[in-house]
Design a protein around this motif. Structure first.
Motif, PDB file in Angstrom:
ATOM      1  N   GLY A 113       0.818  -1.212   0.000  1.00  9.58           N
ATOM      2  CA  GLY A 113       0.000   0.000   0.000  1.00  9.58           C
ATOM      3  C   GLY A 113       0.850   1.259   0.000  1.00  9.58           C
ATOM      4  O   GLY A 113       0.522   2.253  -0.665  1.00  9.58           O
ATOM      5  N   GLN A 114       1.971   1.244   0.747  1.00  6.87           N
ATOM      6  CA  GLN A 114       2.872   2.390   0.770  1.00  6.87           C
ATOM      7  C   GLN A 114       3.527   2.587  -0.596  1.00  6.87           C
ATOM      8  O   GLN A 114       3.680   3.725  -1.064  1.00  6.87           O
ATOM      9  CB  GLN A 114       3.953   2.180   1.837  1.00  6.87           C
ATOM     10  N   ILE A 116       2.255   1.728  -3.496  1.00  8.53           N
ATOM     11  CA  ILE A 116       1.222   2.246  -4.391  1.00  8.53           C
ATOM     12  C   ILE A 116       1.022   3.740  -4.148  1.00  8.53           C
ATOM     13  O   ILE A 116       0.914   4.537  -5.092  1.00  8.53           O
ATOM     14  CB  ILE A 116      -0.098   1.479  -4.184  1.00  8.53           C
ATOM     15  N   SER A 117       0.987   4.144  -2.885  1.00  2.38           N
ATOM     16  CA  SER A 117       0.809   5.554  -2.538  1.00  2.38           C
ATOM     17  C   SER A 117       1.963   6.400  -3.076  1.00  2.38           C
ATOM     18  O   SER A 117       1.755   7.499  -3.587  1.00  2.38           O
ATOM     19  CB  SER A 117       0.712   5.704  -1.015  1.00  2.38           C
ATOM     20  N   GLU A 121       0.187   8.978  -5.355  1.00  2.69           N
ATOM     21  CA  GLU A 121      -0.051  10.226  -4.638  1.00  2.69           C
ATOM     22  C   GLU A 121       1.179  11.121  -4.595  1.00  2.69           C
ATOM     23  O   GLU A 121       1.092  12.324  -4.824  1.00  2.69           O
ATOM     24  CB  GLU A 121      -0.539   9.926  -3.216  1.00  2.69           C
ATOM     25  N   VAL A 191      -1.297   8.706   4.628  1.00  2.00           N
ATOM     26  CA  VAL A 191      -2.069   8.327   3.436  1.00  2.00           C
ATOM     27  C   VAL A 191      -1.598   6.975   2.922  1.00  2.00           C
ATOM     28  O   VAL A 191      -2.407   6.132   2.496  1.00  2.00           O
ATOM     29  CB  VAL A 191      -1.931   9.405   2.333  1.00  2.00           C
ATOM     30  N   GLY A 192      -0.287   6.741   2.981  1.00  3.86           N
ATOM     31  CA  GLY A 192       0.246   5.448   2.578  1.00  3.86           C
ATOM     32  C   GLY A 192      -0.281   4.313   3.440  1.00  3.86           C
ATOM     33  O   GLY A 192      -0.563   3.220   2.952  1.00  3.86           O
ATOM     34  N   SER A 195      -3.764   3.556   2.342  1.00  7.80           N
ATOM     35  CA  SER A 195      -3.698   2.775   1.105  1.00  7.80           C
ATOM     36  C   SER A 195      -3.337   1.327   1.407  1.00  7.80           C
ATOM     37  O   SER A 195      -3.896   0.400   0.814  1.00  7.80           O
ATOM     38  CB  SER A 195      -2.659   3.394   0.165  1.00  7.80           C
ATOM     39  N   ASN A 196      -2.434   1.133   2.352  1.00  6.06           N
ATOM     40  CA  ASN A 196      -2.024  -0.223   2.714  1.00  6.06           C
ATOM     41  C   ASN A 196      -3.171  -0.988   3.366  1.00  6.06           C
ATOM     42  O   ASN A 196      -3.401  -2.165   3.061  1.00  6.06           O
ATOM     43  CB  ASN A 196      -0.825  -0.162   3.664  1.00  6.06           C
ATOM     44  N   GLN A 199      -5.630  -1.906   0.627  1.00  8.14           N
ATOM     45  CA  GLN A 199      -5.112  -2.971  -0.238  1.00  8.14           C
ATOM     46  C   GLN A 199      -5.172  -4.323   0.468  1.00  8.14           C
ATOM     47  O   GLN A 199      -5.572  -5.330  -0.114  1.00  8.14           O
ATOM     48  CB  GLN A 199      -3.671  -2.627  -0.643  1.00  8.14           C
ATOM     49  N   ASN A 225      -7.633   6.374   8.829  1.00  7.73           N
ATOM     50  CA  ASN A 225      -8.202   7.532   8.146  1.00  7.73           C
ATOM     51  C   ASN A 225      -8.249   8.747   9.073  1.00  7.73           C
ATOM     52  O   ASN A 225      -7.992   9.882   8.646  1.00  7.73           O
ATOM     53  CB  ASN A 225      -9.609   7.177   7.655  1.00  7.73           C
TER      54      ASN A 225
END
Length: 604
Positions: A113-114, A116-117, A121, A191-192, A195-196, A199, A225
């Protein structure tokens, strides 16, 4: 800031477009500087002389300047956004390409997830800064330089008075910039994490629902969040402190010009038009000055994003082909381990210790042992997924650390315990290792892996799209597609890592008979928990706690009376004690013998 400067290197391929954008901005700034001068002339000359023709000419001139400025602004905005889009495109590609070559050891510890962020992002923040903020900053600097030159040339005393409020503004902006970068880095990290969490939840949705843990996962996501929310509030708090102050300082500048400039007009030092022009210049500078805090804000976000991006790009792949790496021709398939040990990163105990093994070409080697005994670790050293901590792994006499990776891995077919398929057609998944394979070759491989029958059972056959990670197929179907994918490569070395664990007994027999034929003429390593799978191997390696504790054929190991015989006897007892209704039905996975090893080892 240093990471933003590094990111600026991605502008280099687009230097002509950047220069054209700056020239357009320079012309646009010059035209804007003319407007207060024209207004001054209208007041001092046109109005005082009551020259209506002069007023009309001035109005038309201002209109023309407005049209030209609008066109130049459009060109400048398009050029800057075009460059920014290309920078984002290049940076995302560089990130993705780099991630492809990072070693397994990196991915063992990195959160997907990190990653991907960071690819989406953080690159977006840099792209946004390059497209909007950098042109605005360049405009502010050009405008500031031009306004200072005009104001000081007209009246240095009034210029100094007008610019007094700019001193605290610059100090406050610099202070704000020092804080905001760290705050945005914290936001990006948060935010990462969101995302993690997302995911992980999407990937493990079946497990979540099977254990009825929806509410728990909702609370976990809400917590992550909320962390993003609180960190954003800290950014907003800092931004809110400086924004009203900027407006207030600009207002003070106008007051100073009207007061001191008005006195100069009454003294006859300057004209009314000059005072109006001074105020117009200050207001003209006020707009980008007010936007300066927003630019610093965007710069802080981009700097934090650049830091996270370069943390990935600066990670050098530990496993890569050297400059003098030998390109392997067709392998014979000889594999040798010489006193090999392996310890994974952040682990205290070695996963492999003192492995000595020599496998001749075209031989079938079976590995068996308790869970965590090092079977998968051993075979992972052959395609150099990891490097041995000590010792040497050789293929055809070549140290795998000294050969070109692609030429090595192209000749090794692998079927892992967990068969991952891509969200694409079955045909594309089968041909993943050999995109140039013909339709006949693909079908032949599918037939050999007993996959052809269920594939043609789909409406679109081989053109059927499988879901993400192949979730629309059953475990046995995914495993058979993975076996066919490996076989299609026609590898010289074949690694089957518990590849029959997800198929039923009937399918296992069909696949096994096909594999018996296909393993002829290639060196094969088979990891399996079922003795029925390994008893026909040329050599059986029994592993425990990272060591080869026994080796030999099925008959030799039974006669030796060691761990292998113990495992063999336990499986016989389990089969004899299993009630008739516990026998697997067609399409079902049989009893997993892994359970009988749990008490045999504490190694993993």
């Amino acid at each position: 800031m240093k990471n933003l400067i590094r990111a600026a290197a991605f502008l280099r391929p687009y230097a002509p477009q950047v220069i054209a954008s700056l020239l357009t901005l320079l012309i646009l700034t010059g035209l804007n500087l003319l407007i207060p001068r024209i207004i001054q002339a209208v007041i001092d000359d046109g109005l005082l002389r009551r020259d209506s023709a002069y007023l009309i000419r001035s109005a038309l001139l201002l209109f023309g300047l407005g049209v030209v400025s609008a066109l130049l602004g459009l060109i400048n905005r398009y050029a800057s956004e075009w460059v920014a889009a290309h920078v984002g495109y290049d940076l995302r590609n560089r990130m993705y390409d780099h991630i492809q070559y990072l070693p397994f050891a990196y991915h063992d510890h990195a959160q997907s997830g990190q990653l991907i962020s960071r690819c989406i992002e953080d690159v977006r923040a840099i792209e946004k800064f390059a497209g909007s903020s950098i042109p605005e900053l360049a405009r502010f600097l050009l405008l500031l330089t031009g306004i200072l030159a005009v104001m000081f040339s007209a009246n240095a005393q009034l210029a100094l008075v007008a610019l007094l409020p700019m001193i605290p503004l610059i100090w406050m902006t610099a202070n704000f910039g020092a804080k905001i970068g760290k705050l945005f880095f914290e936001v990006d990290q948060a935010v990462g994490e969101v995302s993690n969490r997302l995911q992980e939840n999407v990937t493990g949705v079946q497990v979540v629902r099977a254990f009825a843990r929806e509410e728990y996962e909702i609370r976990r996501f809400e917590s992550a969040n909320m962390d993003v929310f609180h960190k954003w509030v800290r950014v907003i708090d800092e931004w809110a402190k400086i924004m009203p102050t900027t407006n207030w300082l600009i207002a003070i500048g106008t007051m100073l010009i009207l007061f001191f400039g008005g006195n100069m007009v009454m003294e006859g030092t300057i004209t009314v038009g000059a005072v109006v022009a001074f105020n117009a210049y200050l207001l003209m500078m006020g707009e980008p000055a007010q936007a300066l805090t927003g630019l610093v804000n965007a710069g802080g976000e981009a700097a934090a994003g650049a830091q996270r991006v370069f943390e990935v790009l600066d990670t050098e792949p530990d496993i890569k082909s050297g400059k003098e790496a030998a390109v392997l021709s067709v392998l014979k398939g000889e594999v040798e381990f010489e006193n090999v040990s392996l310890k994974y990163q952040d682990e205290k105990i070695r996963s492999l210790t003192g492995i000595d093994l020599k496998v001749a070409q075209n031989k079938i080697v079976a590995l068996i042992g308790p869970t965590g005994s090092g079977k998968t670790s051993l075979v992972n050293l052959i395609p150099r997924f990891y490097d041995a901590t000590s010792g040497v792994v050789r293929v055809d006499g070549h140290d795998v650390r000294g050969v070109e990776l692609t030429s090595l891995r192209k000749q090794i077919g692998i079927v892992l315990q967990t068969s991952l398929l891509f969200s694409d057609t079955i045909r594309a998944n089968l041909a993943y290792g050999r995109p140039e394979a013909t339709g006949e070759e693909i079908i032949a491989a599918a037939k050999a892996a007993q996959a052809h029958e269920f594939i043609i059972g789909f409406t679109k056959g081989y053109d059927t799209i499988v879901g993400e990670r192949g979730v629309t197929l059953s475990g046995g179907q995914r495993q058979r597609v993975a076996i066919a994918r490996a076989l299609l490569m026609n590898p010289r070395i074949l690694i089957l890592d518990d590849s029959l664990s997800s198929v039923d007994t009937q399918t296992e027999k069909l696949i096994q008979s096909a594999l018996d034929v296909l393993m002829e003429g290639r060196t094969t390593f088979v990891i399996a928990h079922r003795l029925s799978t390994v008893r026909r191997a040329d050599m059986i390696l029994v592993m425990d706690k990272g060591r080869i504790v026994e080796r030999g054929t099925h008959a030799e190991l039974l006669a030796a009376g060691g761990l292998y015989k113990e495992i063999h006897d336990l499986q016989l007892i389990q089969r004899e004690e299993a009630p008739p209704d516990a026998r697997p039905l067609p399409g079902e996975k049989p009893i997993n013998e892994n359970a009988i090893y749990a008490s045999k080892s504490d190694s993993g």
